[in-house]
Design an enzyme around this catalytic site. Structure first.
Site, short mmCIF file in Angstrom:
data_model
loop_
_atom_site.label_atom_id
_atom_site.label_comp_id
_atom_site.label_asym_id
_atom_site.label_seq_id
_atom_site.Cartn_x
_atom_site.Cartn_y
_atom_site.Cartn_z
N TYR A 114 -27.51 8.34 -67.04
CA TYR A 114 -28.59 7.82 -67.91
C TYR A 114 -29.84 8.69 -67.79
O TYR A 114 -30.44 9.09 -68.78
CB TYR A 114 -28.88 6.38 -67.50
CG TYR A 114 -30.07 5.73 -68.19
CD1 TYR A 114 -29.91 5.10 -69.42
CD2 TYR A 114 -31.32 5.72 -67.60
CE1 TYR A 114 -30.99 4.48 -70.05
CE2 TYR A 114 -32.41 5.11 -68.22
CZ TYR A 114 -32.24 4.49 -69.44
OH TYR A 114 -33.31 3.89 -70.05
N SER A 124 -37.63 7.68 -70.66
CA SER A 124 -37.67 6.85 -69.45
C SER A 124 -38.25 7.66 -68.29
O SER A 124 -38.08 8.89 -68.25
CB SER A 124 -36.26 6.39 -69.09
OG SER A 124 -36.22 5.84 -67.79
N LYS A 134 -32.03 10.96 -70.57
CA LYS A 134 -33.46 10.78 -70.89
C LYS A 134 -34.25 12.06 -70.61
O LYS A 134 -35.23 12.36 -71.29
CB LYS A 134 -34.01 9.59 -70.11
CG LYS A 134 -33.39 8.25 -70.51
CD LYS A 134 -33.68 7.90 -71.98
CE LYS A 134 -33.20 6.49 -72.33
NZ LYS A 134 -33.50 6.10 -73.70
N1 LIG Z 1 -35.89 -1.84 -70.21
C1 LIG Z 1 -36.27 -0.83 -69.45
O1 LIG Z 1 -36.59 -0.98 -68.26
C2 LIG Z 1 -36.35 0.55 -70.04
C3 LIG Z 1 -37.01 1.53 -69.32
C4 LIG Z 1 -37.09 2.83 -69.85
C5 LIG Z 1 -36.54 3.09 -71.07
N2 LIG Z 1 -35.89 2.12 -71.77
C6 LIG Z 1 -35.31 2.46 -73.06
O2 LIG Z 1 -35.82 1.59 -74.03
C7 LIG Z 1 -34.90 1.52 -75.14
C8 LIG Z 1 -34.69 0.07 -75.53
O3 LIG Z 1 -34.09 -0.59 -74.46
P1 LIG Z 1 -34.35 -2.11 -74.10
O4 LIG Z 1 -34.67 -2.16 -72.68
O5 LIG Z 1 -35.25 -2.74 -75.11
O6 LIG Z 1 -32.84 -2.66 -74.24
P2 LIG Z 1 -32.20 -3.99 -74.84
O7 LIG Z 1 -33.11 -5.14 -74.71
O8 LIG Z 1 -30.85 -4.06 -74.25
O9 LIG Z 1 -32.11 -3.65 -76.40
C9 LIG Z 1 -31.30 -2.61 -76.85
C10 LIG Z 1 -31.28 -2.64 -78.36
O10 LIG Z 1 -30.52 -1.53 -78.83
C11 LIG Z 1 -29.43 -1.97 -79.62
N3 LIG Z 1 -28.34 -1.08 -79.30
C12 LIG Z 1 -27.75 -0.87 -78.11
N4 LIG Z 1 -26.81 0.07 -78.22
C13 LIG Z 1 -26.79 0.47 -79.51
C14 LIG Z 1 -26.03 1.41 -80.25
N5 LIG Z 1 -25.08 2.13 -79.68
N6 LIG Z 1 -26.31 1.54 -81.57
C15 LIG Z 1 -27.27 0.80 -82.15
N7 LIG Z 1 -28.02 -0.11 -81.51
C16 LIG Z 1 -27.78 -0.27 -80.20
C17 LIG Z 1 -29.21 -3.42 -79.26
O11 LIG Z 1 -28.79 -4.13 -80.40
P3 LIG Z 1 -27.32 -4.76 -80.64
O12 LIG Z 1 -26.83 -5.30 -79.32
O13 LIG Z 1 -27.63 -5.83 -81.64
O14 LIG Z 1 -26.51 -3.63 -81.17
C18 LIG Z 1 -30.63 -3.87 -78.92
O15 LIG Z 1 -31.33 -4.24 -80.09
C19 LIG Z 1 -33.64 2.25 -74.67
O16 LIG Z 1 -33.61 3.54 -75.19
C20 LIG Z 1 -33.80 2.29 -73.16
O17 LIG Z 1 -33.11 3.36 -72.56
C21 LIG Z 1 -35.79 0.85 -71.29
#
Ligand SMILES: NC(=O)c1ccc[n+]([C@@H]2O[C@H](COP(=O)([O-])OP(=O)(O)OC[C@H]3O[C@@H](n4cnc5c(N)ncnc54)[C@H](OP(=O)(O)O)[C@@H]3O)[C@@H](O)[C@H]2O)c1
Length: 245
Positions: free
Chosen positions: A154, A141, A158
């Protein structure tokens, strides 16, 4: 007489942690479209069932990102089922630790670091033990590059993951490449609190005046994970619509 030429296409296998929605699901769909065997993980069977029904071809296991035994079992099962495990995407992430680093509950900090930092290390180790052949991609991130209010725990996880990407790239070369990506705000459930009440204001934080979409991120993940990036390792590519400018 003309020769008949047959092209044998060997399908590769990718494992994406946390693939039931957001960036993980978009990435899974991208790899499916490119004819890969795709496995995802989720914490909940019901979430997995819904996604696997909607996306024929996709396979998955219930496995928490911070559960070492689950990581081991999942990687071994995939190797046994498909004969190969080529790419690991450490995507699952969490952020239950909003607030000032001086005040936030230590149990929430611990959970954040367990899922976001220990998780990728555990899954990488277990995937390599199971015979991972090509690359690891860590979803980091921009928070790991520049501090921000209320997201200290968080962001630190990262920042650690960015460093771990470089460390593991060095340790796993020359056989396995390890890269990362560092997105700014992408429209998903995880980041909802950052944009749901004022989407324009949130978009305006980015030079391109728009939020990221999961599909934008999936394209970069696909590129960095596969053969087109075969001379790239130890890199963390920012994908942020100009957020850091
Ligand atoms: N969205 C942003 O702005 C952003 C920015 C920078 C980085 N990121 C990173 O991108 C990655 C994906 O995030 P996202 O934004 O796509 O989030 P999201 O839409 O909330 O999806 C998170 C996914 O991870 C699964 N998950 C959550 N906690 C888990 C755990 N402890 N064990 C296994 N699975 C788990 C959830 O599935 P279930 O609920 O079915 O378990 C879901 O499929 C993360 O690492 C996040 O930090 C996101």
């Amino acid at each position: 007489m003309r020769n008949n030429y047959y092209t044998l296409t060997i399908m590769k296998t990718v494992l994406i942690t946390g693939g039931t929605r957001g960036i993980g699901l978009s990435t899974a769909i991208k790899f499916l479209q490119k004819d890969w065997k795709v496995y995802i993980t989720s914490r909940k069977q019901e979430n997995l069932d819904l996604v696997l029904t909607d996306h024929p071809g996709l396979k998955g296991f219930v496995a928490r990102a911070d559960d070492l035994a689950a990581a081991s079992e999942t990687c071994i099962k995939i190797k046994d089922e498909t004969g190969s495990l080529d790419v690991l995407i450490n995507n699952a992430g969490t952020n239950p630790s909003g607030g000032s680093l001086m005040d936030v509950e230590l149990s929430a900090v611990q959970k954040t670091w367990d899922v976001n930092l220990m998780g990728p290390l555990m899954w990488t180790r277990e995937a390599v033990k199971a015979g991972l052949s090509e690359s690891v991609l860590n979803v980091c991130s921009v928070g790991g590059i520049r501090p921000s209010q209320y997201m200290g725990a968080y962001n630190i996880s990262k920042a650690g993951l960015i460093y771990m990407t470089r460390q593991l790239a060095m340790e796993l070369a020359p056989d396995i490449r390890v890269n990362g990506i560092a997105p700014a705000i992408v429209k998903t459930k995880l980041s909802e609190m950052l944009w749901v009440n004022d989407e324009k204001g949130s978009a305006d934080l980015h030079a391109l005046k728009k939020l990221g979409e999961p599909e934008d991120i999936a394209s970069l993940i696909y590129f960095l994970s596969g053969k087109d990036a075969s001379w790239i390792t130890g890199e963390v590519v920012t994908i942020d619509g100009g957020f850091l400018l």
